[in-house]
Design an enzyme around this catalytic site. Structure first.
Site, PDB file in Angstrom:
ATOM      1  N   HIS A 199       0.793  -1.241   0.000  1.00 13.93           N
ATOM      2  CA  HIS A 199       0.000   0.000   0.000  1.00 13.93           C
ATOM      3  C   HIS A 199       0.822   1.287   0.000  1.00 13.93           C
ATOM      4  CE1 HIS A 199       0.750  -0.078   4.379  1.00 13.93           C
ATOM      5  NE2 HIS A 199       0.579   1.232   4.313  1.00 13.93           N
TER       6      HIS A 199
HETATM    7  C1  UD1 Z   1      -2.308   5.857   5.298  1.00 18.83           C
HETATM    8  C2  UD1 Z   1      -1.059   6.461   5.920  1.00 18.83           C
HETATM    9  C3  UD1 Z   1       0.064   5.438   5.918  1.00 18.83           C
HETATM   10  C4  UD1 Z   1      -0.386   4.143   6.581  1.00 18.83           C
HETATM   11  C5  UD1 Z   1      -1.674   3.647   5.939  1.00 18.83           C
HETATM   12  C6  UD1 Z   1      -2.194   2.458   6.684  1.00 18.83           C
HETATM   13  C7  UD1 Z   1      -0.784   8.875   5.567  1.00 18.83           C
HETATM   14  C8  UD1 Z   1      -0.078   9.913   4.784  1.00 18.83           C
HETATM   15  N1  UD1 Z   1      -0.592   7.614   5.158  1.00 18.83           N
HETATM   16  O1  UD1 Z   1      -1.998   5.553   3.940  1.00 18.83           O
HETATM   17  O2  UD1 Z   1       1.161   5.945   6.653  1.00 18.83           O
HETATM   18  O3  UD1 Z   1       0.630   3.177   6.408  1.00 18.83           O
HETATM   19  O4  UD1 Z   1      -2.668   4.687   5.989  1.00 18.83           O
HETATM   20  O5  UD1 Z   1      -3.090   1.706   5.930  1.00 18.83           O
HETATM   21  O6  UD1 Z   1      -1.468   9.183   6.500  1.00 18.83           O
HETATM   22  N2  UD1 Z   1      -9.199   4.625   0.691  1.00 18.83           N
HETATM   23  C9  UD1 Z   1     -10.422   4.028   0.573  1.00 18.83           C
HETATM   24  N3  UD1 Z   1     -11.085   3.677   1.698  1.00 18.83           N
HETATM   25  C10 UD1 Z   1     -10.593   3.866   2.953  1.00 18.83           C
HETATM   26  C11 UD1 Z   1      -9.342   4.483   3.063  1.00 18.83           C
HETATM   27  C12 UD1 Z   1      -8.648   4.858   1.939  1.00 18.83           C
HETATM   28  O7  UD1 Z   1     -10.919   3.831  -0.541  1.00 18.83           O
HETATM   29  O8  UD1 Z   1     -11.270   3.506   3.941  1.00 18.83           O
HETATM   30  C13 UD1 Z   1      -8.451   4.993  -0.542  1.00 18.83           C
HETATM   31  C14 UD1 Z   1      -8.807   6.391  -1.047  1.00 18.83           C
HETATM   32  O9  UD1 Z   1      -8.788   6.342  -2.446  1.00 18.83           O
HETATM   33  C15 UD1 Z   1      -7.630   7.216  -0.564  1.00 18.83           C
HETATM   34  C16 UD1 Z   1      -6.475   6.206  -0.602  1.00 18.83           C
HETATM   35  O10 UD1 Z   1      -7.055   4.968  -0.266  1.00 18.83           O
HETATM   36  O11 UD1 Z   1      -7.385   8.348  -1.339  1.00 18.83           O
HETATM   37  C17 UD1 Z   1      -5.344   6.528   0.334  1.00 18.83           C
HETATM   38  O12 UD1 Z   1      -5.821   6.683   1.665  1.00 18.83           O
HETATM   39  P1  UD1 Z   1      -4.997   7.583   2.724  1.00 18.83           P
HETATM   40  O13 UD1 Z   1      -5.611   7.437   4.056  1.00 18.83           O
HETATM   41  O14 UD1 Z   1      -4.788   8.949   2.189  1.00 18.83           O
HETATM   42  O15 UD1 Z   1      -3.567   6.920   2.713  1.00 18.83           O
HETATM   43  P2  UD1 Z   1      -3.148   5.407   2.888  1.00 18.83           P
HETATM   44  O16 UD1 Z   1      -2.463   4.968   1.646  1.00 18.83           O
HETATM   45  O17 UD1 Z   1      -4.280   4.612   3.386  1.00 18.83           O
HETATM   46  N1  UDP Z   2      -4.134  -5.579   8.693  1.00 18.62           N
HETATM   47  C1  UDP Z   2      -5.396  -6.168   8.786  1.00 18.62           C
HETATM   48  N2  UDP Z   2      -6.013  -6.554   7.636  1.00 18.62           N
HETATM   49  C2  UDP Z   2      -5.443  -6.419   6.410  1.00 18.62           C
HETATM   50  C3  UDP Z   2      -4.145  -5.826   6.324  1.00 18.62           C
HETATM   51  C4  UDP Z   2      -3.525  -5.408   7.485  1.00 18.62           C
HETATM   52  O1  UDP Z   2      -5.935  -6.329   9.892  1.00 18.62           O
HETATM   53  O2  UDP Z   2      -6.074  -6.795   5.409  1.00 18.62           O
HETATM   54  C5  UDP Z   2      -3.473  -5.127   9.931  1.00 18.62           C
HETATM   55  C6  UDP Z   2      -2.124  -5.752  10.199  1.00 18.62           C
HETATM   56  O3  UDP Z   2      -2.289  -6.991  10.873  1.00 18.62           O
HETATM   57  C7  UDP Z   2      -1.460  -4.704  11.068  1.00 18.62           C
HETATM   58  C8  UDP Z   2      -2.008  -3.394  10.516  1.00 18.62           C
HETATM   59  O4  UDP Z   2      -3.187  -3.746   9.784  1.00 18.62           O
HETATM   60  O5  UDP Z   2      -1.858  -4.832  12.418  1.00 18.62           O
HETATM   61  C9  UDP Z   2      -1.022  -2.745   9.600  1.00 18.62           C
HETATM   62  O6  UDP Z   2      -1.639  -1.669   8.941  1.00 18.62           O
HETATM   63  P1  UDP Z   2      -1.216  -1.151   7.506  1.00 18.62           P
HETATM   64  O7  UDP Z   2      -0.430  -2.181   6.802  1.00 18.62           O
HETATM   65  O8  UDP Z   2      -2.453  -0.651   6.864  1.00 18.62           O
HETATM   66  O9  UDP Z   2      -0.353   0.135   7.849  1.00 18.62           O
HETATM   67  P2  UDP Z   2       1.142   0.405   8.342  1.00 18.62           P
HETATM   68  O10 UDP Z   2       1.442  -0.478   9.487  1.00 18.62           O
HETATM   69  O11 UDP Z   2       2.044   0.194   7.169  1.00 18.62           O
HETATM   70  O12 UDP Z   2       1.122   1.848   8.698  1.00 18.62           O
END
Ligand code: UD1
Ligand code: UDP
Length: 388
Positions: A219
Site C-alpha cells: 500500500h
Molecule cells: C495511510 C497512511 C500510511 C499508513 C496507511 C495504513 C498517511 C499519509 N498515510 O496511507 O502511513 O501506512 O494509511 O493503511 O497518513 N481509501 C479508501 N477507503 C478507505 C481508506 C482509503 O478507498 O477507507 C483509498 C482512497 O482512495 C484514498 C487512498 O485509499 O485516497 C489513500 O488513503 P490515505 O488514508 O490517504 O492513505 P493510505 O495509503 O491509506
Molecule cells: N491488517 C489487517 N487486515 C489487512 C491488512 C492489514 O488487519 O487486510 C493489519 C495488520 O495486521 C497490522 C495493521 O493492519 O496490524 C497494519 O496496517 P497497515 O499495513 O495498513 O499500515 P502500516 O502499518 O504500514 O502503517
C-alpha cells in the site's frame, strides 16, 4: 481523573489503540478516562469499523468523518476539527500513534493550544524525507512531551536529534521525556492469539488447510503511485508464485486496488484478479490477518505493522521498500529490503522459503507496553499532585 483524548484515523492506529483502550478499561478505569476521536481518514467498513467491533474498542466519542484527500487539505481539515474538540474537552493529554496524517494533524492542533502530547511509537526513522510518514513522525516527536519509543534504535534516533535521556519532571514540550516502552502492537498479537485461533475461519474459507502459502500486502505510495513499481511487483508475484507452485494471498488495500483499476488494462486487471496462484482478496479483519500471518511460509510486504507482526510470528519478511524503520529485523536477518526490483523480490522469496535457521529474540518488548504507558501516566500525575 486523568483525561486522555486519543486520536485514531488509519487502520493501524485503530488496531494499536485497542491495546491502550483495553488496558485503561481493565486496569485503570478509576484513574484514567479516555475520549476517542476518529478523524475518518479510513472509513470503509473493512478498514475501520471491523476493528472497532472485533477488537472491542468503544465506539469513538467523536467521528470527524473527514475521509480521503490531498495531503494539505486532508491534514488542514483534521487540524481544524481536532482543535475544536480539544478546546471543548480540555484533556490533560492528547494521545497519538505512529506517523499518519491524522497523527500530524493531532500534533499540530494540540501543540499550538498547549495540550501536552503523548506520542506512542516515537523515534522511528527511515531517514527518507520523501516519505510523508517520515515528515509526520519527525514533527510529531518534536511537538511531544512524553515519547514512548518501542526499540533501542528509536531511542538512539531521538538522542541524535537532540532529545536528552533522564530528564527530570515536570515534563513539558520544552522538557520532554523519552521512555523505552516496547511495541504496543505486540500486546495485541499476544492478546488476540488464542481468540484468533478459535474464531478465524480464513484458512478454511480460502481453502488453504494444510496448504503452504505466502502472505502479501502492498500500500505504500512509493509502490502504488509509481506505476512501474506497482507493475514490477505484481508481475514478479505472478511469476514467482507460478514458478514455485505456491499460493500467494494478498488482502488488497483500497489505495492499491484503485491504482490497479486506473492504470492496468482491462485484460491485465482480469488476469490479475483471476490468477490461479495469486489470490487477491478484500482487506481482512485483524483476527483473520493474524491467522494468515501466523501460518504463512513467508510474508512479503511494504507495511510497517505487517513487518513487525511477521517477526512476532517468527516469519521471514521480504520488504517491498528500500528503507525500513524496523532495522532490528534486518539485523536479525529475518527480513530483506528489496524495493520494487523484480530480481531482488524473487531472490528474497526464494532465499526465505523453507529457511528455518533464523532466530527471533524479543526485541519489541514483552507485550505489556500499554500497561507500562498507563502506569507511567498515572505515576506522573501522582507526583504532580504531591508537588502542587
Ligand atoms: C495511510 C497512511 C500510511 C499508513 C496507511 C495504513 C498517511 C499519509 N498515510 O496511507 O502511513 O501506512 O494509511 O493503511 O497518513 N481509501 C479508501 N477507503 C478507505 C481508506 C482509503 O478507498 O477507507 C483509498 C482512497 O482512495 C484514498 C487512498 O485509499 O485516497 C489513500 O488513503 P490515505 O488514508 O490517504 O492513505 P493510505 O495509503 O491509506
Ligand atoms: N491488517 C489487517 N487486515 C489487512 C491488512 C492489514 O488487519 O487486510 C493489519 C495488520 O495486521 C497490522 C495493521 O493492519 O496490524 C497494519 O496496517 P497497515 O499495513 O495498513 O499500515 P502500516 O502499518 O504500514 O502503517
Amino acid at each position: 481523573m486523568i483525561r486522555l483524548l486519543t486520536i485514531i484515523g488509519a487502520r493501524p492506529q485503530i488496531i494499536k489503540a485497542a491495546a491502550l483502550s483495553r488496558t485503561i478499561r481493565q486496569s485503570f478505569s478509576n484513574e484514567i478516562k479516555e475520549i476517542i476521536v476518529h478523524t475518518g481518514q479510513h472509513y470503509d467498513y473493512n478498514m475501520s469499523e471491523v476493528f472497532i467491533k472485533e477488537l472491542d474498542i468503544p465506539q469513538p466519542d467523536y467521528n470527524l468523518q473527514l475521509g480521503s484527500g490531498r495531503h494539505g487539505s486532508q491534514t488542514a481539515s483534521m487540524i481544524s476539527g481536532i482543535e475544536e474538540l480539544l478546546i471543548k474537552e480540555q484533556p490533560d493529554w492528547c494521545v497519538m500513534y505512529g506517523d499518519t496524517n491524522s497523527t500530524l494533524a493531532a500534533a499540530i492542533a494540540a501543540a499550538k493550544i498547549h495540550i501536552p502530547i503523548i506520542h506512542i511509537e516515537a523515534g522511528l526513522r527511515s531517514f527518507d524525507k520523501t516519505m510523508s510518514e517520515e515528515l509526520n513522525r519527525i514533527a510529531c516527536d518534536h511537538f511531544s512531551t512524553l515519547l514512548f519509543a518501542p526499540t533501542h534504535t528509536a531511542i538512539n534516533n531521538l538522542q541524535n536529534e537532540g532529545f536528552k535521556l533522564n530528564t527530570k519532571a515536570p515534563y513539558t514540550i520544552n522538557n520532554p521525556c523519552i521512555f523505552h516502552s516496547g511495541d504496543i502492537m505486540y500486546d495485541n498479537t499476544l492478546f488476540f492469539l488464542d481468540i484468533a485461533k478459535k474464531n478465524s475461519k480464513i484458512i478454511e474459507n480460502l481453502e488453504l488447510i494444510n496448504t503452504p502459502y505466502c502472505l502479501c500486502t502492498i500500500h505504500r505510495d512509493h509502490n502504488t503511485d509509481n506505476i512501474n513499481n506497482l507493475k514490477s511487483i505484481f508481475k514478479t508475484l505472478l511469476e514467482v508464485s507460478k514458478e514455485i507452485s505456491m499460493t500467494f494471498v494478498l488482502p488488497i488495500h483500497p489505495r492499491t486496488k484503485n491504482t490497479i483499476k486506473q492504470y492496468f488494462t482491462e485484460k491485465e486487471y482480469e488476469s490479475l484478479m483471476n490468477d490461479k496462484y495469486l489470490k487477491i482478496i478484500d482487506p481482512v479483519s485483524f483476527l483473520d490477518m493474524s491467522t494468515l500471518e501466523s501460518q504463512a511460509e513467508i510474508i512479503i510486504t511494504d507495511s510497517g505493522g505487517v513487518q513487525k507482526e511477521a517477526y512476532f510470528f517468527k516469519k521471514p519478511c521480504v520488504i517491498l521498500r528500500n528503507t525500513t524503520e524496523w532495522v532490528e529485523i534486518l539485523e536479525q536477518k529475518a527480513g530483506v529490503l528489496v524495493g520494487a526490483n523484480s530480481e531482488k523480490i524473487r531472490n528474497g522469496i526464494l532465499h526465505f522459503i523453507g529457511n528455518k535457521d533464523i532466530e527471533y529474540p524479543e526485541i519489541f518488548g514483552n507485550g505489556t507496553t500499554a500497561q507500562y504507558i498507563c502506569n507511567t501516566i498515572v505515576q506522573l500525575h501522582e507526583k504532580k499532585e504531591k508537588s502542587d
